[in-house]
Design an enzyme around this catalytic site. Structure first.
Site, PDB file in Angstrom:
ATOM      1  N   ASP A 116       0.705  -0.207  13.389  1.00  0.00           N
ATOM      2  CA  ASP A 116       1.342  -1.439  12.916  1.00  0.00           C
ATOM      3  C   ASP A 116       1.719  -2.389  14.057  1.00  0.00           C
ATOM      4  OD1 ASP A 116       1.085  -0.579  10.331  1.00  0.00           O
ATOM      5  OD2 ASP A 116       3.121   0.226  10.200  1.00  0.00           O
ATOM      6  N   GLY A 168       0.827  -1.204   0.000  1.00  0.00           N
ATOM      7  CA  GLY A 168       0.000   0.000   0.000  1.00  0.00           C
ATOM      8  C   GLY A 168       0.860   1.252   0.000  1.00  0.00           C
ATOM      9  N   ARG A 224      -7.763  -2.707  -1.207  1.00  0.00           N
ATOM     10  CA  ARG A 224      -7.537  -1.615  -0.244  1.00  0.00           C
ATOM     11  C   ARG A 224      -7.964  -0.247  -0.787  1.00  0.00           C
ATOM     12  NH1 ARG A 224      -1.895  -2.342   2.508  1.00  0.00           N
ATOM     13  NH2 ARG A 224      -2.850  -0.795   3.886  1.00  0.00           N
TER      14      ARG A 224
HETATM   15  C1  S3P Z   1       3.003   3.780   6.717  1.00  0.00           C
HETATM   16  C2  S3P Z   1       1.887   4.308   7.301  1.00  0.00           C
HETATM   17  C3  S3P Z   1       0.835   3.477   7.898  1.00  0.00           C
HETATM   18  C4  S3P Z   1       1.335   2.083   8.201  1.00  0.00           C
HETATM   19  C5  S3P Z   1       2.099   1.476   7.068  1.00  0.00           C
HETATM   20  C6  S3P Z   1       3.277   2.336   6.686  1.00  0.00           C
HETATM   21  C7  S3P Z   1       3.978   4.693   6.110  1.00  0.00           C
HETATM   22  O1  S3P Z   1      -0.234   3.365   6.976  1.00  0.00           O
HETATM   23  O2  S3P Z   1       0.268   1.233   8.580  1.00  0.00           O
HETATM   24  O3  S3P Z   1       2.565   0.189   7.431  1.00  0.00           O
HETATM   25  O4  S3P Z   1       5.109   4.282   5.804  1.00  0.00           O
HETATM   26  O5  S3P Z   1       3.626   5.861   5.941  1.00  0.00           O
HETATM   27  P1  S3P Z   1      -1.350   4.529   6.819  1.00  0.00           P
HETATM   28  O6  S3P Z   1      -0.720   5.705   6.194  1.00  0.00           O
HETATM   29  O7  S3P Z   1      -2.400   3.899   5.948  1.00  0.00           O
HETATM   30  O8  S3P Z   1      -1.832   4.776   8.211  1.00  0.00           O
END
Ligand code: S3P
Length: 437
Positions: free
Chosen positions: A322, A99, A127
């Site tokens: 996380d 993601g 997602r």
């Molecule tokens: C991350 C932000 C978080 C986290 C992901 C990594 C990042 O997600 O859960 O593992 O590197 O900015 P979200 O931005 O969807 O909260």
């Protein structure tokens, strides 16, 4: 289709030893993207060994960025930056399970004068991407999606700056928009009502970008001017705190544990786990603290102790997003249990992590109250070994490997290979640290 593998975890008596973590995943993604749009070479040491960060490198290559793994080691990446103009990809940008790759890179490809198709695996394809589609479209990108989900077809071009208050607390979205802001005409302003990890802001500065940051209540504001050029960076990525969380929680399961963690990322927007574990009773001493390219890096000495319980809610839920799966997985072994609220984002991670945690804990014999936005797990429960599923989610596989260390009997985790998304060596390292005799 990938072959599924099983991990078998036997109960342990304590955790003992020293663990050097792979480079932080969040920072590795950002460094790789910014190195690609910087002018001149970058050298990234201790780059994350996880498959997610390899997905980011793969996409950067498809966008014309030349990089190689150094002869000195697989986790040293030498990148030849192209400046702000990337090359039109001849194939889809495959973000795999990541993601972070899709959301943050969408900010960069939105500033390019070509069309990119971003795809992902089955989990990523479920997602939500609306959170980046909406503001990037407001900046001028043309984006097609499957009702707000991947694949994304992004036609970029000249962007205009926006003033945007993020409706979801997300560091990925914040970084995406700051990266897009580099390509925009004027000054982009992003506001978040809850403070999220600030690696995007810190990394941009390390690559020579000027930005203004201000605290607003419990959140923050960041402003960035478009058209700024980035210079290359030579940096060592600090050890991943979210990966360390599994070993810290494993150590916390046994009063006799002794664990040393050198070179760990201790950025205050990430380190809330350490406060929570200390409040719960774990002894953590910071034996060294340095600042490296704007990121705090420290060494920890950890001693197990009896664990009290905790409530994780409000801003803490965003700060610990996380680490909640592993905290929840060890909750039955705490004295008062753990309650998690305000964490409905967990439902749209690599798996529905609230449901996954509840399912696996119940299979191990625990009583769990599952709520729309969290979980309540009573303390003072014992767990029995069981056959569990990772739900194709790296953090679920690793969280339950930890809980299994204090279960009665052996635990089998199906789909254990998913740990490689962030931490390929996880199971071997856990075995080395687990004391059994
Ligand atoms: C991350 C932000 C978080 C986290 C992901 C990594 C990042 O997600 O859960 O593992 O590197 O900015 P979200 O931005 O969807 O909260």
């Amino acid at each position: 289709m990938k072959t599924q593998s099983e991990a078998v975890i036997r109960p342990a008596r304590s955790i003992r030893g020293s663990v050097q973590l792979p480079g932080d995943k969040s920072i590795s993604h950002r460094y790789a993207m910014l190195a690609g749009i910087a002018e001149g070479p970058s050298r990234l040491e201790n780059y994350s060994t996880g498959a997610d960060c390899a997905s980011t490198l793969g996409c950067m290559r498809s966008l014309g960025v030349r990089w190689q793994r150094s002869a000195e080691g697989q986790n040293v990446i030498e990148v030849q930056g192209r400046g702000l103009s990337l090359a039109a990809p001849s194939m889809a940008l495959d973000c795999g399970n990541s993601g972070s790759t899709m959301r943050m890179l969408s900010g960069i490809v939105s500033g390019q004068k070509f069309t990119s198709l971003m795809i992902g695996d089955e989990s990523l394809s479920r997602r939500p991407m609306e959170r980046v589609i909406k503001p990037l479209s407001a900046m001028g990108a043309e984006i097609e999606s499957q009702q707000g989900k991947p694949p994304l077809r992004i036609t970029g071009g000249s962007l205009k700056a926006i003033d945007y208050k993020m409706p979801v607390a997300s560091a990925q979205v914040k970084s995406c928009l700051l990266f897009a802001g580099l390509f925009a005409d004027g000054e982009t302003r992003i506001e978040e009502s809850v403070r999220t990890r600030d690696h995007g802001e810190v990394a941009l500065r390390s690559f020579g970008v000027q930005l203004n940051r201000k605290t607003i209540g419990a959140g923050s504001e960041v402003r960035i001017r478009g058209g700024q050029r980035l210079h290359g960076l030579e940096a060592r990525v600090p050890g991943d705190l979210s990966s360390a969380a599994f070993f810290l929680c494993a150590a916390a399961l046994f009063p006799g544990s002794q664990l040393v963690v050198p070179n760990l990322l201790m950025n205050p927007t990430r380190a809330r786990l350490l406060d929570i574990l200390m409040q719960m009773g774990l002894h953590i001493a910071v034996t060294q603290l340095d600042e490296v390219h704007g990121e705090l890096v420290g060494s920890l000495q950890v001693e197990g102790a009896k664990l009290k319980g905790s409530t994780i809610a409000g801003a803490d839920s965003a700060a610990l997003i996380d680490e909640i799966p592993v905290l929840a997985a060890i909750a039955p072994f705490t004295e008062q249990g753990i309650e998690v609220r305000d964490a409905k984002e967990l439902r749209v991670k690599e798996s529905d992590r609230i449901a996954a945690v509840a399912t696996n804990l119940r299979k191990m014999g625990a009583e769990v109250e599952e709520r729309e936005d969290g979980l309540k797990i009573a303390g003072g429960q014992s767990l029995r070994g069981a056959e569990l599923d990772s739900f194709g989610d790296h953090r679920i596989a690793m969280a339950f490997a930890v809980a299994a260390l204090r279960a009665d009997g052996e635990t089998q985790i199906q789909g254990a290979e998913s740990a490689a998304i962030s931490y390929p060596a996880f199971f071997d390292t856990l075995e080395e640290l687990a004391v059994r005799i």
